[in-house]
Design an enzyme around this catalytic site. Structure first.
Site, PDB file in Angstrom:
ATOM      1  N   CYS A   1      -4.971  12.762  12.280  1.00 51.59           N
ATOM      2  CA  CYS A   1      -5.773  11.546  12.339  1.00 51.59           C
ATOM      3  C   CYS A   1      -5.574  10.967  13.735  1.00 51.59           C
ATOM      4  O   CYS A   1      -4.889  11.535  14.580  1.00 51.59           O
ATOM      5  CB  CYS A   1      -5.347  10.564  11.260  1.00 51.59           C
ATOM      6  SG  CYS A   1      -3.731   9.891  11.568  1.00 51.59           S
TER       7      CYS A   1
ATOM      8  N   LYS B   1       0.849  -1.206   0.000  1.00 50.24           N
ATOM      9  CA  LYS B   1       0.000   0.000   0.000  1.00 50.24           C
ATOM     10  C   LYS B   1       0.885   1.257   0.000  1.00 50.24           C
ATOM     11  O   LYS B   1       0.673   2.175  -0.790  1.00 50.24           O
ATOM     12  CB  LYS B   1      -0.887   0.012   1.236  1.00 50.24           C
ATOM     13  CG  LYS B   1      -1.534   1.371   1.528  1.00 50.24           C
ATOM     14  CD  LYS B   1      -2.390   1.372   2.764  1.00 50.24           C
ATOM     15  CE  LYS B   1      -1.669   1.666   4.018  1.00 50.24           C
ATOM     16  NZ  LYS B   1      -1.436   3.095   4.318  1.00 50.24           N
TER      17      LYS B   1
ATOM     18  N   ARG C   1       0.112  14.739  12.689  1.00 44.90           N
ATOM     19  CA  ARG C   1       0.526  14.545  11.283  1.00 44.90           C
ATOM     20  C   ARG C   1       0.843  15.874  10.578  1.00 44.90           C
ATOM     21  O   ARG C   1       0.180  16.262   9.624  1.00 44.90           O
ATOM     22  CB  ARG C   1      -0.526  13.769  10.505  1.00 44.90           C
ATOM     23  CG  ARG C   1      -1.072  12.510  11.143  1.00 44.90           C
ATOM     24  CD  ARG C   1      -0.114  11.354  11.289  1.00 44.90           C
ATOM     25  NE  ARG C   1       0.415  10.796  10.089  1.00 44.90           N
ATOM     26  CZ  ARG C   1      -0.124   9.773   9.419  1.00 44.90           C
ATOM     27  NH1 ARG C   1      -1.253   9.267   9.831  1.00 44.90           N
ATOM     28  NH2 ARG C   1       0.462   9.301   8.344  1.00 44.90           N
TER      29      ARG C   1
ATOM     30  N   ARG D   1      -8.683  -0.239   4.581  1.00 40.36           N
ATOM     31  CA  ARG D   1      -7.838   0.795   3.988  1.00 40.36           C
ATOM     32  C   ARG D   1      -6.508   0.201   3.561  1.00 40.36           C
ATOM     33  O   ARG D   1      -5.924   0.642   2.575  1.00 40.36           O
ATOM     34  CB  ARG D   1      -7.587   1.916   4.997  1.00 40.36           C
ATOM     35  CG  ARG D   1      -8.803   2.738   5.327  1.00 40.36           C
ATOM     36  CD  ARG D   1      -8.414   3.990   6.030  1.00 40.36           C
ATOM     37  NE  ARG D   1      -7.348   4.660   5.307  1.00 40.36           N
ATOM     38  CZ  ARG D   1      -6.757   5.786   5.728  1.00 40.36           C
ATOM     39  NH1 ARG D   1      -7.114   6.332   6.849  1.00 40.36           N
ATOM     40  NH2 ARG D   1      -5.806   6.347   5.022  1.00 40.36           N
TER      41      ARG D   1
HETATM   42  C1  EPZ Z   1       4.133   7.077   6.133  1.00 39.08           C
HETATM   43  O1  EPZ Z   1       3.341   8.142   6.595  1.00 39.08           O
HETATM   44  C2  EPZ Z   1       3.209   5.862   6.086  1.00 39.08           C
HETATM   45  N1  EPZ Z   1       2.084   6.126   5.186  1.00 39.08           N
HETATM   46  C3  EPZ Z   1       2.673   5.558   7.490  1.00 39.08           C
HETATM   47  O2  EPZ Z   1       1.912   4.362   7.393  1.00 39.08           O
HETATM   48  C4  EPZ Z   1       3.866   5.306   8.407  1.00 39.08           C
HETATM   49  O3  EPZ Z   1       3.396   5.068   9.716  1.00 39.08           O
HETATM   50  C5  EPZ Z   1       4.794   6.513   8.394  1.00 39.08           C
HETATM   51  O4  EPZ Z   1       5.216   6.803   7.037  1.00 39.08           O
HETATM   52  C6  EPZ Z   1       6.033   6.298   9.226  1.00 39.08           C
HETATM   53  O5  EPZ Z   1       6.718   5.184   8.752  1.00 39.08           O
HETATM   54  C7  EPZ Z   1       2.286   6.045   3.851  1.00 39.08           C
HETATM   55  O6  EPZ Z   1       3.383   5.785   3.380  1.00 39.08           O
HETATM   56  C8  EPZ Z   1       1.096   6.279   2.992  1.00 39.08           C
HETATM   57  P1  EPZ Z   1       6.140  10.391   8.135  1.00 39.08           P
HETATM   58  P2  EPZ Z   1       3.952   9.647   6.552  1.00 39.08           P
HETATM   59  O7  EPZ Z   1       6.095  11.688   7.444  1.00 39.08           O
HETATM   60  O8  EPZ Z   1       4.893   9.796   5.453  1.00 39.08           O
HETATM   61  C9  EPZ Z   1       6.554  13.564  11.553  1.00 39.08           C
HETATM   62  C10 EPZ Z   1       0.066   2.953   7.723  1.00 39.08           C
HETATM   63  O9  EPZ Z   1      -0.401   2.461   8.759  1.00 39.08           O
HETATM   64  N2  EPZ Z   1       6.448  14.553  10.471  1.00 39.08           N
HETATM   65  O10 EPZ Z   1       7.239   9.420   7.804  1.00 39.08           O
HETATM   66  O11 EPZ Z   1       2.811  10.573   6.667  1.00 39.08           O
HETATM   67  C11 EPZ Z   1       5.284  12.748  11.743  1.00 39.08           C
HETATM   68  O12 EPZ Z   1       4.365  13.412  12.602  1.00 39.08           O
HETATM   69  C12 EPZ Z   1       0.505   4.409   7.722  1.00 39.08           C
HETATM   70  O13 EPZ Z   1       0.250   2.341   6.643  1.00 39.08           O
HETATM   71  C13 EPZ Z   1       6.722  15.890  10.756  1.00 39.08           C
HETATM   72  O14 EPZ Z   1       7.026  16.244  11.880  1.00 39.08           O
HETATM   73  O15 EPZ Z   1       4.753   9.667   7.933  1.00 39.08           O
HETATM   74  C14 EPZ Z   1       5.822  11.476  12.364  1.00 39.08           C
HETATM   75  O16 EPZ Z   1       6.014  11.688  13.748  1.00 39.08           O
HETATM   76  C15 EPZ Z   1       0.228   5.112   9.050  1.00 39.08           C
HETATM   77  N3  EPZ Z   1       6.624  16.802   9.759  1.00 39.08           N
HETATM   78  C16 EPZ Z   1       7.193  11.298  11.693  1.00 39.08           C
HETATM   79  O17 EPZ Z   1       7.538  12.586  11.175  1.00 39.08           O
HETATM   80  C17 EPZ Z   1       6.287  16.453   8.469  1.00 39.08           C
HETATM   81  O18 EPZ Z   1       6.223  17.321   7.590  1.00 39.08           O
HETATM   82  C18 EPZ Z   1       7.197  10.307  10.537  1.00 39.08           C
HETATM   83  O19 EPZ Z   1       6.116  10.656   9.707  1.00 39.08           O
HETATM   84  C19 EPZ Z   1       6.022  15.080   8.199  1.00 39.08           C
HETATM   85  C20 EPZ Z   1       6.108  14.152   9.217  1.00 39.08           C
END
Ligand code: EPZ
Length: 420
Positions: free
Chosen positions: A116, A22, A121, A399
């Protein structure tokens, strides 16, 4: 709404094929915006999220066909540059249309994804990276309004308070591939799904090096062409099925699973005493003896994935001893704790830590899914609980898992989908 009803206590046995990832396919569908040529994407799982992304691409003017696991995306009649709130708010990953719209059209209007249940996020790293390439960003009425008449390559440090960002790395990479000059993304996400997106972009004619490492180098090109790509296996689904085998003391073989993407998960399960073998391209999990408690801390890849935290908690809930789970990516990602405790688990939350005291057995109960991976953890708990467990609101599960109940049923589980 549907629910899943599980009669616990059956040892899972047999062979099952893991679906495409996914989290690899969602940004790759968005990347088709970077060309007017036809793109063909194979091994696409039929999920709520992949269907949502197809809807968003159609709203942006792409003509998209999705049938039997294959997506064919071609240029539609008109191009739209606005991804509206209705669709983006249902799925955060749709925010990754921002990068390709800026890369190809130098403009975009994309709704902020909002938070969420697992955390607020933020998207500050996405915007920081796009601004570093010369994008003017305004926030108007809950939308990111971007214009980039003079996009130019740059050095970008993309690390945040919680480490690297998967989708921010994706967004910046998809803007930079059509941006004149050289871009270096430092503290890039190393997840296999980011590397798979880079592989697809390279097939389209992009010049990218270092994907899968913390430093990605991109040399901008003028145009990208269509490409064909097969999505990597879903390592989180594979990890979830591995835990299904262990929690039911079963013996299953996973086909189309990528052993090399499961490093941290297999390492932790072997530390707990599990036997997990690579058998000519498949992975066999055969329960041999009582597992031991372990401590887990979620980290960016190649660390232990946050998307496997809830599932591991279910396994540790029935493993005698004390296990400590520390959530470093989403410190609030513990919605599953209360529901597991309703089933007789002894899990105590202390800030970003969950102290899990293994119990002899869980008892079936009506429980409620709250997010994708929490839903999976409740299904896993239901497989081992005494009696009947009903998991409601399974649209969360749909999802990210393709026919999970059918896959578990094929392995012998007593599991049924029913109307709420
Ligand atoms: C991806 O989300 C995945 N989703 C998530 O999977 C996964 O949990 C996450 O990466 C972490 O591995 C998809 O790939 C569609 P991040 P993403 O940006 O990219 C912080 C699932 O269950 N952050 O890597 O949105 C954020 O709050 C889903 O399949 C900032 O601070 O996650 C988090 O603490 C859930 N500023 C950390 O970084 C930003 O601009 C990692 O988030 C972006 C993120």
């Amino acid at each position: 709404m549907d629910k899943i009803v599980i009669e616990g206590g059956i040892r899972l046995r047999g062979e099952i094929t893991v679906s495409g990832s996914k989290n690899a396919v969602l940004p790759i569908i968005a990347a088709t915006l970077l060309t007017e040529d036809a793109c063909i994407i194979k091994s696409v799982p039929n999920l709520r999220d992949t269907n949502t992304m197809v809807k968003i691409l159609r709203a942006l003017g792409k003509s998209v066909d999705f049938d039997k696991g294959v997506i064919t995306a071609t240029q539609g009649k008109n191009t739209n540059f606005t991804a509206d709130y209705k669709l983006v708010s249902t799925m955060r990953a749709s925010f990754c249309v921002l990068g390709p719209l800026i890369g190809r059209f130098r403009k975009a209007k994309v709704s902020l994804p909002g938070g969420c249940i697992i955390g607020i996020r933020p998207v500050d790293l996405h915007l920081k990276g796009l601004k570093a390439l010369g994008t003017e960003i305004n926030i108007e009425g809950g939308y990111v309004v971007a214009s980039a008449p003079k996009l130019k390559g740059n050095y970008i440090y993309l690390g945040g308070e919680y480490g690297s960002s998967v989708l921010a790395t994706d967004n910046v990479m998809m803007a930079a591939v059509l941006c004149p000059g050289k871009t270096v993304i430092e503290a890039a996400a190393c997840e296999p799904e980011v590397a798979d997106l880079a592989e697809f972009l390279i097939k389209m004619g992009a010049k990218i090096k270092g994907h899968g490492t913390p430093t990605i180098e991109i040399e901008g090109v003028n145009k990208l062409h269509g490409a064909e790509h097969r999505i990597i296996p879903d390592r989180i689904e594979a990890g979830t099925l591995i835990i299904a085998a262990l929690i039911t003391k079963g013996d299953i073989t996973l086909k189309n699973a990528s052993y090399k993407h499961l490093g941290a998960i297999i390492d932790k399960l072997e530390e707990a005493g599990a036997y997990i073998h690579k058998v000519d391209g498949s992975i066999r999990i055969c329960y041999k003896k009582q597992l031991k408690p372990i401590n887990i801390t979620t980290l960016p890849y190649p660390g232990f994935p946050t998307d496997m935290q809830a599932q591991m908690m279910s396994l540790m809930a029935v493993t005698p001893g004390i296990s400590v789970i520390t959530e470093k990516i989403y410190p609030d990602r513990f919605m599953h704790v209360a529901e597991l405790n309703r089933m007789g688990a002894h899990v105590q939350r202390e800030g970003p830590h969950a102290i899990v005291q293994g119990v002899e057995f869980l008892s079936g109960a009506p429980v409620m899914a709250s997010d994708l991976r929490a839903s999976a953890s409740l299904v896993l708990a239901g497989l081992v609980a005494r009696g009947k467990t009903s998991v409601s609101r399974i649209y969360h599960l749909e999802r990210g898992y393709e026919n999970l109940e059918k896959k578990l049923e094929a392995l012998g589980a007593k599991i049924l989908r029913e109307k709420e």
